[in-house]
Design a protein around this motif. Structure first.
Motif, mmCIF file in Angstrom:
data_model
loop_
_atom_site.group_PDB
_atom_site.id
_atom_site.type_symbol
_atom_site.label_atom_id
_atom_site.label_comp_id
_atom_site.label_asym_id
_atom_site.label_seq_id
_atom_site.Cartn_x
_atom_site.Cartn_y
_atom_site.Cartn_z
ATOM 1 N N UNK A 616 0.837 -1.209 0.000
ATOM 2 C CA UNK A 616 0.000 0.000 0.000
ATOM 3 C C UNK A 616 0.872 1.260 0.000
ATOM 4 N N UNK A 617 1.930 1.236 0.807
ATOM 5 C CA UNK A 617 2.812 2.411 0.875
ATOM 6 C C UNK A 617 3.495 2.655 -0.464
ATOM 7 N N UNK A 631 -5.891 2.900 -2.120
ATOM 8 C CA UNK A 631 -4.908 2.474 -1.116
ATOM 9 C C UNK A 631 -5.265 3.018 0.265
ATOM 10 N N UNK A 632 -5.720 4.270 0.341
ATOM 11 C CA UNK A 632 -6.099 4.850 1.631
ATOM 12 C C UNK A 632 -7.346 4.161 2.187
ATOM 13 N N UNK A 652 5.638 5.038 9.195
ATOM 14 C CA UNK A 652 5.839 4.910 7.752
ATOM 15 C C UNK A 652 4.684 5.522 6.970
ATOM 16 N N UNK A 653 3.475 5.418 7.542
ATOM 17 C CA UNK A 653 2.291 5.922 6.842
ATOM 18 C C UNK A 653 2.173 7.441 6.924
ATOM 19 N N UNK A 657 -0.115 9.946 4.605
ATOM 20 C CA UNK A 657 -1.382 10.397 5.169
ATOM 21 C C UNK A 657 -1.475 11.921 5.093
ATOM 22 N N UNK A 658 -0.374 12.596 5.443
ATOM 23 C CA UNK A 658 -0.372 14.062 5.404
ATOM 24 C C UNK A 658 -0.509 14.572 3.964
#
Length: 873
Positions: A616-617, A631-632, A652-653, A657-658
């Motif tokens: 996903x990352x 993915x989110x 890591x996320x 996310x930001x």
């Protein structure tokens, strides 16, 4: 800018050399900024000067037009204001020069001048600021001395003007004397003795002008003249004129349904003869007339039902006459005739609209309009032809049947569905591709609309029949088979029997269906007919509606899907097409992982989560908004099921996310990121605190961004509550700013006549109430409830507003959250707020909740009433 310089500069704007082109564009921009009036005049002169190169004249006219046109309403308004700011005497010279070009002997110059003058007229006509415009246009059209080309360009100008005024926001209504002149000019141009090219331009102008002719249509004599003119044009020897005339009739059906009664017999005869005998381009417009009638009558029927529910009379101008129902016995056989005019050489994937497609679309609308009445009229045709030796008849009968599935009741169409399913399953193996395609589509519609009418003993044959078409047929037929499986699986949504027994009818087929659909994704031709997307969507719905006994199948599928996602990063990207394909597959695979995660257990999925989150990352590193959404959303599912164990992925996320929270342009991504913050808050609770400074900053930025799509704001406001619930007393540093945002949002109102905005305000209010509720509960849990006291008056003021100003809260969502908040405030602050909590509006809301009939809201209201009474004791 001198004339020679302008000529050179305009030509340089077309140069293949970017350096020359950019310099020329900069020069034109500088001339515009230096003196807009002089620039307009120079362009008009360039357009109107005979002997100039025709390309230059066209470029000048188009640049002139583009100085006045914008897609964005605000920019359009700004361009119009800049034109109006030019002194009147200068505008007069510019207009005179531009409109003179419509008399040019050069066709391109005339046509371009018509476009440019139409933009000026769009600005000035509504304000009666160019009285000479219509006089000149009328003279050009009606004068015997005018060249035919001048008449055409003048009528084109009139048509362009009407078209543009209709779409420009916030302009006054066109004055009746102006529409009178427009119609007089147009009717002169459409006369039977005019050449076809002039009649065509006039008919097109008339179609565009009908938006402004309500006064003329109210006058019987004028209306008769307009209708006579149009009906005569339907008999023109030129097919283009006939088609344009029918476009006018379609527009009249749309805008003036209440004026049709005197003309329906004539229109009935004209349209029927045209559909049966005329060229396809003309016949398509005649069918469109009946389709439009259906759409209008559906709206009027809905309005009549609403009025009946409210005990009101239907306004006289909004009464449904029932033209479609009256014509049913004649219209349906005509439409089934068109269904048999399939284009034999047309590939099923070709994007073409033809007579048979138009007939099917119209028949679908007829069925939705007249409902059960269509069944006895169409079913004899279906039964006589569905097993015909002629493929055209088989396909037409199948299409006719599929067209009437939506509209009639289960009682009316259900018995025919029951009889048809075995025949349709057999037809999946028809020798003709078009028949197979239409059959698969029809089965898909049956699964969607009448799944209960499918005989139980044919269910295995149905599933296996659709599955057998997934790998061996053309992409179009296989895509329709995916559609059928998708709808069949959707029928098992909220299947209570599966919850009780642990299984459902789909369970035994799930391994084969999922495996076969996964093979479909790998077909070399899967990009055609949206086959790959259809296969993924069918898998997704199968998984979502699967019974508990197929969990092992899903857990075997999960690593295979995740491996495919890992392998997708190595797909070659030599072209943009390759990149789109790769990112499309990645998004779809993320979606599948999401639905599996929702169906599984924490213990089952935990061993796969490191690998899944790594993938996903990596997806979040792409530059594709759709991939980010998927993915989110999938990460939300993982966070929800892992609960506190998700915290290991937060560092890591965090940067991704930001980035999502600040992706204001791709607002759907921003919405998904906000949703993810809420899910993470609920899952890891106070462990989200180290990340909250950045998250809260991004949420505030979102609310303060004026260009962000308004749909993002309700979930952002709700998210404040999620964070406060998660971190309790640690929310205090964010309290003042977040409450200020909630209070500002609470001021949003909607006008009484804007249903869409009323619905939005309700959604916004739900978000506000969820935000307040989470903050109140979070601070109470953190033993810091007293910090809310300075804000209670404003919060209660919002609740008072909801007691008196709540519209379209049909599901009582706002009411439910309002009574919940009252209870939380009373429980949290008790006697400290007895002066606020005892106000009449509080009891109005609680009593309304108690009497609404929804047991959940009733329970909440009774609880809230209890804590309010304790607070006041």
């Amino acid at each position: 800018m001198s004339a020679p310089d302008l000529t050179t500069t305009l030509l340089s704007c077309q140069s293949p050399d970017p350096t020359i082109r950019q310099a020329a564009e900069a020069a034109l921009s500088a001339a515009e900024q230096s003196s807009l009036a002089d620039f307009f005049l120079a362009l008009a002169a360039e357009l109107s000067t005979e002997g100039k190169d025709v390309t230059v004249r066209q470029l000048a006219g188009l640049h002139f037009k583009n100085l006045l046109v914008a897609k964005d309403d605000a920019l359009q308004s700004d361009k119009h204001d800049r034109w109006k700011a030019i002194p009147a005497e200068q505008r007069t010279v510019i207009k005179s020069t531009a409109i003179g070009a419509m008399r040019s002997p050069v066709a391109v110059a005339r046509h371009t001048a018509a476009q440019a003058c139409a933009e000026i007229a769009t600005i000035e006509l509504p304000y009666k600021e160019w009285p000479e415009f219509l006089s000149i246009i009328m003279e050009n059209v009606t004068s015997p001395s005018s060249d035919d080309g001048v008449k055409i360009s003048s009528l084109e100008c009139l048509g362009f003007t009407c078209e543009r005024i209709a779409v420009v926001a916030d302009v006054p209504e066109i004055a009746p004397d102006i529409t009178d002149l427009m119609l007089t000019t147009i009717v002169d141009g459409i006369r039977p003795d005019r050449p076809d090219a002039i009649r065509l331009a006039a008919a097109q102008a008339l179609r565009n002008s009908l938006a402004f002719t309500r006064k003329n249509m109210e006058n019987e004599n004028e209306r008769n003249m307009i209708m006579k003119t149009i009906c005569e044009a339907t008999q023109s020897p030129d097919a283009r004129v006939r088609a344009a005339a029918y476009e006018c009739i379609v527009q009249i059906a749309f805008q003036y349904y209440d004026k049709l009664q005197s003309y329906m017999q004539t229109l009935f005869e004209l349209t029927f003869a045209t559909i049966r005998n005329d060229e396809e381009t003309v016949a398509l417009q005649a069918i469109e007339f009946w389709s439009t009638l259906c759409e209008e009558e559906m709206e009027l029927i809905d309005l009549a039902n609403e009025c009946a529910e409210m005990g009101r009379e239907v306004p006289p101008e909004s009464v449904c006459v029932g033209y479609v129902k009256a014509a049913l016995e004649h219209l349906c056989p005509l439409l089934t005739e068109t269904l048999m005019k399939q284009d034999e050489d047309l590939a099923v994937d070709d994007d073409v609209w033809n007579l048979s497609m138009s007939g099917a679309s119209c028949l679908t609308l007829v069925a939705t309009t007249v409902q059960d009445d269509v069944v006895p009229v169409i079913m004899p045709f279906v039964q006589q032809n569905i097993q015909s030796d002629n493929w055209r008849n088989r396909e037409a009968a199948t299409m006719a049947f599929s067209s009437i599935l939506d509209g009639p009741s289960d009682e009316s169409i259900g018995p025919y569905v029951n009889q048809a399913v075995p025949v349709l399953l057999s037809a999946l193996s028809d020798s003709n591709d078009l028949v197979k395609d239409t059959t698969a589509w029809t089965i898909g519609k049956i699964c969607d609309l009448h799944v209960r009418a499918i005989p139980a003993d044919t269910f295995p044959t149905l599933v296996n029949g659709l599955a057998s078409k997934l790998l061996t047929e053309s992409p179009r037929v296989s895509s329709q088979a995916c559609f059928g499986i998708h709808n069949l699986a959707a029928a098992f949504k909220n299947d209570e029997a599966a919850e009780k027994t642990g299984t459902n009818l789909l369970s035994q087929y799930m391994p084969t269906l999922l495996q076969t659909l996964l093979q479909v994704v790998d077909r070399e031709d899967a990009v055609e007919s949206n086959l790959r997307i259809g296969a993924f969507e069918a898998m997704s719905v199968l998984i979502q509606n699967s019974a508990p006994d197929v969990l092992n199948v899903l857990m075997q599928l999960l690593p295979a899907i995740n491996d495919r996602l890992s392998q997708s990063f190595n797909m070659p990207c030599l072209t943009n097409e390759d990149k789109e394909l790769k990112e499309g597959i990645q998004g779809l695979l993320c979606g599948l992982i999401q639905v599996i995660a929702i169906k599984t257990t924490k213990e089952a999925i935990l061993p796969f989560c490191d690998s899944i989150m790594t993938n996903f990352l990596q997806v979040l590193q792409t530059k594709n908004a759709t991939c980010h959404e998927e993915a989110l959303s999938a990460t939300s599912a993982i966070a929800t099921i892992l609960e506190g164990d998700f915290v290991k992925y937060m560092s890591a996320l965090q940067p991704f996310l930001m980035a999502g929270l600040r992706n204001f342009e791709a607002y759907q991504v921003c919405t998904c990121a906000v949703g993810l913050v809420g899910d993470i808050s609920r899952s890891i609770e106070n462990n989200i605190q180290p990340f909250c400074d950045d998250i809260m900053s991004a949420l505030i930025e979102a609310l303060q961004n004026a260009s962000l799509h308004r749909s993002v704001k309700p979930p952002v406001l709700s998210c404040f509550g999620d964070i406060a619930l998660a971190i309790g007393a640690a929310y205090e540093p964010y309290l003042q700013l977040s409450l200020m945002m909630l209070l500002q949002a609470a001021q949003t109102r909607a006008p009484d006549d804007d249903e869409e905005l009323i619905d939005y305000v309700n959604t916004l209010r739900e978000g506000i109430l969820e935000g307040y509720t989470g903050i109140v509960q979070g601070l109470k849990d953190g033993n810091r409830a007293e910090v809310l006291l300075p804000y209670i008056e404003a919060i209660m003021g919002f609740l008072e507003l909801l007691a008196s100003d709540r519209r379209n809260d049909f599901d009582n969502e706002v009411l439910s959250k309002a009574v919940g908040l009252i209870g939380d405030i009373a429980s949290c602050l008790g006697p400290q707020i007895k002066n606020h909590i005892g106000k009449p509006y509080v009891f109005e809301l609680l009593n309304e909740g108690n009497g609404c009939g929804d047991q959940s809201i009733v329970s909440t209201s009774q609880w809230a009433m209890g804590v309010v009474q304790q607070a006041m004791a």
